[in-house]
Write a protein that holds these residues in place. Sequence first.
Motif, mmCIF file in Angstrom:
data_model
loop_
_atom_site.group_PDB
_atom_site.id
_atom_site.type_symbol
_atom_site.label_atom_id
_atom_site.label_comp_id
_atom_site.label_asym_id
_atom_site.label_seq_id
_atom_site.Cartn_x
_atom_site.Cartn_y
_atom_site.Cartn_z
ATOM 1 N N LYS A 134 46.062 79.779 119.182
ATOM 2 C CA LYS A 134 46.373 81.109 118.623
ATOM 3 C C LYS A 134 47.679 81.116 117.832
ATOM 4 O O LYS A 134 47.851 81.914 116.932
ATOM 5 C CB LYS A 134 46.382 82.186 119.703
ATOM 6 C CG LYS A 134 47.497 82.114 120.729
ATOM 7 C CD LYS A 134 47.331 83.241 121.752
ATOM 8 C CE LYS A 134 48.275 83.105 122.912
ATOM 9 N NZ LYS A 134 49.688 83.206 122.604
ATOM 10 N N ALA A 179 60.444 70.706 130.201
ATOM 11 C CA ALA A 179 61.544 69.745 130.281
ATOM 12 C C ALA A 179 61.104 68.313 129.986
ATOM 13 O O ALA A 179 61.949 67.423 129.865
ATOM 14 C CB ALA A 179 62.178 69.814 131.670
ATOM 15 N N GLY A 180 59.803 68.079 129.936
ATOM 16 C CA GLY A 180 59.311 66.741 129.575
ATOM 17 C C GLY A 180 59.402 65.708 130.683
ATOM 18 O O GLY A 180 59.263 64.507 130.433
ATOM 19 N N GLY A 212 52.043 70.165 134.246
ATOM 20 C CA GLY A 212 50.933 69.834 133.353
ATOM 21 C C GLY A 212 51.283 68.880 132.242
ATOM 22 O O GLY A 212 50.406 68.189 131.714
#
Length: 379
Positions: A36, A48-49, A335
């Motif tokens: 979207k 934050a990776g 995730g």
Amino acid sequence: MKNEYKVAIIGGGIVGCSIAYHLAKFGENDVVVFEKDYLSSGSTGRCAGGIRQQWSSPHNVLLAMRSVSLFEKLSQETGVDIEYKQGGYLVLSYDDQEAAQFEKNVQMQRELGLDVEILTPKDVKQRYPYIDVSGVKMATFCQKDGHANPHLANFAYARAAQKLGVHIMTHTKVMAVEVLPNGFELFTNRGKIGAKILINAAGPHSREIGNMVGVDLPTESYRHQIMVTEAVKNFFNPMAISFSGNFYMRQTKHGQFIMGQGDPEEKPGINNNVTYRFEREMAEKMCAIFPFLSKLRIVRHWSGHYNMSPDAQPIIGESTSVPSFYYAIGFSGHGFMLAPAVGEALAQMIIYGRTLHVDITELNLDRFEKGVVREKNVV
Ligand SMILES: Cc1cc2nc3c(=O)[nH]c(=O)nc-3n(C[C@H](O)[C@H](O)[C@H](O)COP(=O)(O)OP(=O)(O)OC[C@H]3O[C@@H](n4cnc5c(N)ncnc54)[C@H](O)[C@@H]3O)c2cc1C
């Protein structure tokens, strides 16, 4: 945009793009991704990776271990440098009960093949003299954990998927879905399209997508704030985290320190605002544990969302009530790190009818009927 695709994916975050890439890699490129806004505009680009394999539930350990083996090859495989660094994850415990649980976790993690160390506060101080270990009961460390740049990893999967023929439609919102006897009709702000298979990778909006097809997905989204300092020369290798201390912190490739904490007072819902309270609390706590930070200025502060599931583990699989409707949602704050393994596993499930590396059957929606065993290692 064509009128008809075999697979439509809703969500151009790292999960949707990883699924798209793996589908195409395994031979199915009649795939469209609807986003979207822009790629990585959701939780992915706000995270934050961190990439950690030290979990309390075996499923998360196994998914994270598989993800790490895929992250290790991702830059080379896609041609995009994702700034991947395996500087380790230092997990600090400030609580006796939690420390006892960590001993059990480490035993389970080692049984699954993960190389994890148990460190005393003295060990931590010796390795990282610039950390104040006051109050630390014990720590665990896995050298193969680390971090990467979430935007670049998201783009890496998207670009690689596009090269294999996947269509990615940004600024295209799916507003409604009709379930047909043999597939789906999707209504977007740019017209309608048909798809045989529909995948919900809409992150914080996963429940809305479930409602569109009449499947109740038990996820709730909570705001999480995060901030970053000005850059200094790189010296801090690990990502530091504490569940009892409620924080995480790492130094990026470009030298900034990025850090966040959970807020038990957050209410479910989409909220992109930031608060001064977060900045003040975070700065006070982090300067006490990492005194070098007190010399640095905060340069940016933003918020994103954790899409929480009831047991803080992802919900992955195919709906039993609406066939060909798949979901990879409810990642509960982890995730980014699980996206490679989840994308691969879901693509294998769709194409081969089974997964080849990590079993995800127990992460399906129906597990909640049996009760909830919560993942504990979450900030
Ligand atoms: C502050 C913070 C720190 C975090 N730190 C970490 C970390 O260190 N490590 C880690 O592994 N995870 C971390 N996470 C969690 C991580 O960001 C998420 O779990 C992960 O990014 C989820 O990816 P996704 O692709 O499922 O969701 P998203 O990245 O949110 O992607 C979903 C996309 O779907 C799109 N979308 C939604 N509805 C529609 C629609 N109707 N039509 C079209 N498009 C739609 C959205 O615009 C969005 O871009 C953190 C999260 C936050 C907020």
